[in-house]
Design an enzyme around this catalytic site. Structure first.
Site, short mmCIF file in Angstrom:
data_model
loop_
_atom_site.label_atom_id
_atom_site.label_comp_id
_atom_site.label_asym_id
_atom_site.label_seq_id
_atom_site.Cartn_x
_atom_site.Cartn_y
_atom_site.Cartn_z
N CYS A 28 108.92 18.98 31.44
CA CYS A 28 107.86 18.84 32.63
C CYS A 28 106.49 18.71 31.77
CB CYS A 28 107.98 19.64 33.49
SG CYS A 28 107.57 21.39 33.02
N GLY A 29 106.47 19.30 30.73
CA GLY A 29 105.32 19.48 29.96
C GLY A 29 104.24 20.49 30.35
#
Length: 262
Positions: A110-111
């Site tokens: 998802c970062g």
């Protein structure tokens, strides 16, 4: 380096109730540990191919380096439990690297892990200054040309592709990975290492258009981002903020242009 796919046996169950045994390729997904100047930065689940490209593109997307010239060397070490990619960066990158590590306590696709506030999550993007000369015919040409150039996905049906297409729609470079972000990082890294520019072309991704992909495109000064599936609202807003042209839901019969991308 580990193979990108492995053969496994499955029981095929048909609608009429009959069973049979088949063998087919399965995409390999394994931990890839990225170290920069001796600092463990992230562990990504990825396809263990083109790891030098991956590490370079990741460093660019993470804003750890200003350009590929800051990468002094890359060593890949394969182990039974994963791969370690050790990247030596120019000394001047040290302070920025340590500042980024301070905010990044863990990593996921998802970062967002390790981000402490909204300002960090949505940092301003540089304005895209490159221009694409590709017309609609070029987009369809690229779409039609991409599928035969995805050997790993053809074998496994489980990986994404990111392609550099010319202004005329010719596919010039392709990278594949189980993760759509990883595939784009590999493409960006390969372009940087080969000193390739967009040259009026565009990026074609076999995925949805997420905000992370928009950010990677903007940081790579990509003039036109084309994705097979739809974009999220945040992706479109981020693209508008940096003048990135986005075309989504790209199919063989039609595409959907956003933010003046037609």
């Amino acid at each position: 380096m580990t193979d990108a796919s492995l053969d496994q046996t499955f029981a095929q169950i048909r609608a009429d109730g009959t069973h049979s045994e088949i063998r087919r390729a399965v995409a390999v997904e394994r931990p890839i540990a990225l170290e920069f100047s001796g600092v463990g930065y992230a562990v990504m689940m990825a396809t263990p191919t083109d790891l030098e490209d991956f590490a370079t593109g990741f460093a660019l997307s993470e804003r750890l380096i200003p350009g590929v010239e800051a990468v002094l060397g890359i060593d890949v070490h394969s182990r039974a439990d994963g791969d370690i990619v050790r990247v030596a960066l120019a000394p001047e990158c040290g302070p920025n690297l340590l500042e980024r590590v301070r905010h990044r306590v863990s990593e996921s696709s998802c970062g967002m892990c390790g981000i402490e506030n909204l300002e960090q999550a949505l940092r301003p993007l540089p304005a895209v200054t490159a221009q694409s000369r590709a017309d609609s015919a070029a987009l369809f040409r690229g779409l039609n040309a991409l599928r035969p150039l995805q050997p790993l996905n053809r074998a496994t049906g489980a990986v994404h592709a990111a392609a550099l297409c010319s202004a005329e729609g010719d596919v010039l470079l392709v990278r594949e990975d189980v993760g759509r972000h990883n595939a784009f990082d590999k493409l960006i890294g390969a372009m940087a290492r080969e000193r390739r520019g967009w040259d009026g072309g565009f990026a074609l991704l076999s995925s949805r258009c997420s905000y992370e992909l928009v950010e990677k495109a903007a940081l790579a000064n990509c003039p036109l981002l084309v994705t097979i599936s739809a974009a999220t609202d945040l992706a479109l807003r981020r693209a508008a903020s940096c003048d990135l042209r986005v075309v989504m839901l790209a199919r063989s019969d039609a595409v959907l242009a956003a933010h003046g991308a037609a």
